[in-house]
Write a protein that holds these residues in place. Structure first.
Motif, PDB file in Angstrom:
ATOM      1  N   THR A 219       0.838  -1.125   0.074  1.00  9.68           N
ATOM      2  CA  THR A 219       0.164  -0.115  -0.086  1.00  9.68           C
ATOM      3  C   THR A 219       0.863   1.244  -0.022  1.00  9.68           C
ATOM      4  OG1 THR A 219      -1.921  -1.206   1.190  1.00  9.68           O
ATOM      5  CG2 THR A 219      -2.058   1.037   1.306  1.00  9.68           C
ATOM      6  N   VAL A 220       0.557   2.233  -0.911  1.00 11.86           N
ATOM      7  CA  VAL A 220       1.118   3.530  -1.025  1.00 11.86           C
ATOM      8  C   VAL A 220       0.004   4.433  -1.070  1.00 11.86           C
ATOM      9  CG1 VAL A 220       3.449   2.840  -2.071  1.00 11.86           C
ATOM     10  CG2 VAL A 220       1.320   3.497  -3.465  1.00 11.86           C
ATOM     11  N   HIS A 221       0.010   5.861  -1.063  1.00 12.76           N
ATOM     12  CA  HIS A 221      -0.742   6.777  -1.306  1.00 12.76           C
ATOM     13  C   HIS A 221      -0.782   7.241  -2.596  1.00 12.76           C
ATOM     14  CE1 HIS A 221      -1.158   7.852   3.120  1.00 12.76           C
ATOM     15  NE2 HIS A 221      -1.369   6.719   3.006  1.00 12.76           N
ATOM     16  N   LEU A 222      -1.895   7.493  -3.408  1.00 18.20           N
ATOM     17  CA  LEU A 222      -1.976   8.148  -4.610  1.00 18.20           C
ATOM     18  C   LEU A 222      -2.655   9.261  -4.424  1.00 18.20           C
ATOM     19  CD1 LEU A 222      -0.723   7.521  -7.607  1.00 18.20           C
ATOM     20  CD2 LEU A 222      -2.692   6.592  -8.063  1.00 18.20           C
ATOM     21  N   ASP A 223      -2.211  10.462  -4.583  1.00 17.42           N
ATOM     22  CA  ASP A 223      -2.775  11.610  -4.244  1.00 17.42           C
ATOM     23  C   ASP A 223      -3.826  11.420  -2.805  1.00 17.42           C
ATOM     24  OD1 ASP A 223      -2.161  13.129  -6.216  1.00 17.42           O
ATOM     25  OD2 ASP A 223      -3.713  12.478  -7.511  1.00 17.42           O
ATOM     26  N   ASP A 224      -3.020  11.066  -1.843  1.00  9.63           N
ATOM     27  CA  ASP A 224      -3.711  10.839  -0.468  1.00  9.63           C
ATOM     28  C   ASP A 224      -4.449   9.502  -0.468  1.00  9.63           C
ATOM     29  OD1 ASP A 224      -2.173  12.900   0.659  1.00  9.63           O
ATOM     30  OD2 ASP A 224      -3.483  14.475  -0.335  1.00  9.63           O
ATOM     31  N   THR A 225      -4.880   9.044  -1.182  1.00 11.43           N
ATOM     32  CA  THR A 225      -5.756   7.761  -1.234  1.00 11.43           C
ATOM     33  C   THR A 225      -4.926   6.553  -1.149  1.00 11.43           C
ATOM     34  OG1 THR A 225      -7.466   8.840  -2.646  1.00 11.43           O
ATOM     35  CG2 THR A 225      -7.694   6.336  -2.766  1.00 11.43           C
ATOM     36  N   ALA A 226      -5.275   5.689  -0.308  1.00  5.37           N
ATOM     37  CA  ALA A 226      -4.487   4.424  -0.223  1.00  5.37           C
ATOM     38  C   ALA A 226      -4.824   3.407  -1.383  1.00  5.37           C
ATOM     39  CB  ALA A 226      -4.707   3.478   1.000  1.00  5.37           C
ATOM     40  N   VAL A 227      -3.772   2.891  -2.101  1.00  9.97           N
ATOM     41  CA  VAL A 227      -3.735   1.912  -3.532  1.00  9.97           C
ATOM     42  C   VAL A 227      -2.927   0.818  -3.165  1.00  9.97           C
ATOM     43  CG1 VAL A 227      -4.825   3.957  -4.963  1.00  9.97           C
ATOM     44  CG2 VAL A 227      -2.192   3.480  -4.661  1.00  9.97           C
ATOM     45  N   ARG A 228      -3.036   0.029  -3.906  1.00  7.43           N
ATOM     46  CA  ARG A 228      -2.021  -1.270  -3.965  1.00  7.43           C
ATOM     47  C   ARG A 228      -1.192  -1.035  -5.077  1.00  7.43           C
ATOM     48  NH1 ARG A 228      -4.398  -1.258   0.436  1.00  7.43           N
ATOM     49  NH2 ARG A 228      -5.853  -3.212   1.152  1.00  7.43           N
ATOM     50  N   SER A 229       0.161  -0.833  -4.550  1.00 10.73           N
ATOM     51  CA  SER A 229       1.009  -0.492  -5.621  1.00 10.73           C
ATOM     52  C   SER A 229       1.515  -1.495  -6.650  1.00 10.73           C
ATOM     53  CB  SER A 229       2.430   0.060  -5.241  1.00 10.73           C
ATOM     54  OG  SER A 229       2.972  -0.912  -4.400  1.00 10.73           O
ATOM     55  N   CYS A 230       0.994  -3.084  -6.054  1.00  6.51           N
ATOM     56  CA  CYS A 230       1.509  -4.086  -7.040  1.00  6.51           C
ATOM     57  C   CYS A 230       0.454  -4.198  -8.293  1.00  6.51           C
ATOM     58  CB  CYS A 230       1.174  -5.542  -6.115  1.00  6.51           C
ATOM     59  SG  CYS A 230      -0.495  -6.021  -5.544  1.00  6.51           S
ATOM     60  N   ILE A 231      -0.719  -3.513  -8.300  1.00 10.42           N
ATOM     61  CA  ILE A 231      -1.480  -3.373  -9.480  1.00 10.42           C
ATOM     62  C   ILE A 231      -1.795  -2.026 -10.073  1.00 10.42           C
ATOM     63  CG2 ILE A 231      -2.793  -5.687  -8.595  1.00 10.42           C
ATOM     64  CD1 ILE A 231      -5.216  -3.593  -7.887  1.00 10.42           C
ATOM     65  N   THR A 232      -1.155  -1.181  -9.551  1.00 12.88           N
ATOM     66  CA  THR A 232      -1.178   0.180  -9.863  1.00 12.88           C
ATOM     67  C   THR A 232       0.022   0.281 -11.123  1.00 12.88           C
ATOM     68  OG1 THR A 232      -1.932   1.113  -8.048  1.00 12.88           O
ATOM     69  CG2 THR A 232      -1.153   2.790  -9.607  1.00 12.88           C
ATOM     70  N   THR A 233      -0.508   0.277 -12.487  1.00 12.56           N
ATOM     71  CA  THR A 233       0.600   0.710 -13.348  1.00 12.56           C
ATOM     72  C   THR A 233       1.224   1.929 -13.508  1.00 12.56           C
ATOM     73  OG1 THR A 233      -1.053   0.915 -15.220  1.00 12.56           O
ATOM     74  CG2 THR A 233      -0.430  -1.312 -14.642  1.00 12.56           C
ATOM     75  N   ILE A 234       2.450   1.942 -13.917  1.00  9.98           N
ATOM     76  CA  ILE A 234       3.105   3.243 -14.165  1.00  9.98           C
ATOM     77  C   ILE A 234       2.410   4.047 -14.919  1.00  9.98           C
ATOM     78  CG2 ILE A 234       4.789   2.446 -15.577  1.00  9.98           C
ATOM     79  CD1 ILE A 234       5.585   4.559 -12.574  1.00  9.98           C
ATOM     80  N   ASP A 235       1.747   3.684 -15.865  1.00 15.45           N
ATOM     81  CA  ASP A 235       1.086   4.780 -17.126  1.00 15.45           C
ATOM     82  C   ASP A 235      -0.195   4.955 -16.416  1.00 15.45           C
ATOM     83  OD1 ASP A 235      -0.457   2.136 -17.243  1.00 15.45           O
ATOM     84  OD2 ASP A 235      -0.276   1.831 -19.380  1.00 15.45           O
ATOM     85  N   SER A 236      -0.809   4.316 -15.355  1.00 17.56           N
ATOM     86  CA  SER A 236      -1.975   5.085 -15.024  1.00 17.56           C
ATOM     87  C   SER A 236      -1.650   6.132 -13.680  1.00 17.56           C
ATOM     88  CB  SER A 236      -2.649   3.740 -14.123  1.00 17.56           C
ATOM     89  OG  SER A 236      -2.090   3.359 -12.825  1.00 17.56           O
ATOM     90  N   ILE A 237      -0.508   6.561 -13.394  1.00 16.96           N
ATOM     91  CA  ILE A 237      -0.299   7.490 -12.580  1.00 16.96           C
ATOM     92  C   ILE A 237      -0.564   8.868 -12.928  1.00 16.96           C
ATOM     93  CG2 ILE A 237       1.271   8.350 -10.709  1.00 16.96           C
ATOM     94  CD1 ILE A 237       2.480   5.419 -10.808  1.00 16.96           C
ATOM     95  N   GLY A 238      -0.124   9.214 -14.069  1.00 20.26           N
ATOM     96  CA  GLY A 238      -0.357  10.631 -14.615  1.00 20.26           C
ATOM     97  C   GLY A 238       0.552  11.388 -13.933  1.00 20.26           C
ATOM     98  N   ASP A 239      -0.098  12.586 -13.530  1.00 20.17           N
ATOM     99  CA  ASP A 239       0.349  13.665 -12.632  1.00 20.17           C
ATOM    100  C   ASP A 239       0.004  13.327 -11.109  1.00 20.17           C
ATOM    101  OD1 ASP A 239       1.260  15.225 -14.561  1.00 20.17           O
ATOM    102  OD2 ASP A 239      -0.472  16.293 -14.935  1.00 20.17           O
TER     103      ASP A 239
END
Length: 153
Positions: A48-68
Motif C-alpha cells: 500500500t502507498v498513497h496516490l494523491d492521499d488515497t491508499a492504493v495497492r502498488s502491485c496492481i497500479t501500473t506506472i502508466d495509470s499514475i499521470g500527474d
C-alpha cells in the motif's frame, strides 16, 4: 518509455514499460524498499502507498495509470500529520511483531485518518479490511488507530 512521477515530493524520470506495476518501479528501479511485495494481487495490503492521499495497492497500479498524481510511500508518510500520529501510536501500542505488513498497515491507517480524523469502528474495519497481519496484531492496530485519532495536532 520514460515517465515523470512524483514520489514523496521529488520528481523522478523512470524508464519502464507502461504496464509495469508501481511496486516494481519503487523497489527495483528507485531502490525504495519500504513498500513490500506480498501477494501481487492486491489482496494482502503489504504494498500500500498513497496516490494523491488515497491508499492504493502498488502491485496492481501500473506506472502508466499514475499521470500527474503524487505518490507517498512509507519512507515519507511520517512527514504528514496523520502519518506522524499513526507512527507514534504504532510505537506506543507495540504493534509490530515480524514487521512485514507494517508499512502497508501504516499507509492504510494514515490514509484513513487523513480522510476521517475521527473514524468509527466501522470506518476502521472498512479501511483496514484489505491488510493482512500474519502475526495477528489486529487488536493493537485498532487501538493505535483510535489513539492516533484522539491525539491532537
Amino acid at each position: 518509455m520514460a515517465f515523470q512521477i512524483n514520489i514523496n515530493g521529488t520528481s523522478h524520470s523512470v524508464d519502464a514499460d507502461g504496464d509495469t506495476p508501481l511496486l516494481w518501479v519503487l523497489r527495483d528501479v528507485l531502490g525504495m524498499t519500504g513498500t513490500k511485495f506480498g501477494c501481487g494481487m492486491a489482496l494482502c495490503g503489504a504494498c500500500t502507498v498513497h496516490l494523491d492521499d488515497t491508499a492504493v495497492r502498488s502491485c496492481i497500479t501500473t506506472i502508466d495509470s499514475i499521470g500527474d498524481s503524487k505518490i507517498t510511500t512509507i519512507e515519507a508518510v511520517g512527514k504528514t500529520p496523520a502519518g506522524k500520529k499513526i507512527q507514534d501510536a504504532w510505537l506506543a501500542h507495540e504493534v509490530p511483531q515480524c514487521g512485514y505488513c507494517q508499512s502497508g498497515q501504516i499507509m492504510s491507517a494514515s490514509a484513513l485518518l487523513a480522510s476521517k480524523p475521527k473514524p468509527t469502528d466501522a470506518d476502521i474495519d472498512d479501511a483496514m479490511a484489505g491488510n493482512i497481519c500474519r502475526c495477528g496484531t489486529y487488536v493493537r492496530i485498532r487501538e493505535a488507530i483510535k489513539q492516533a485519532a484522539q491525539s491532537g495536532g
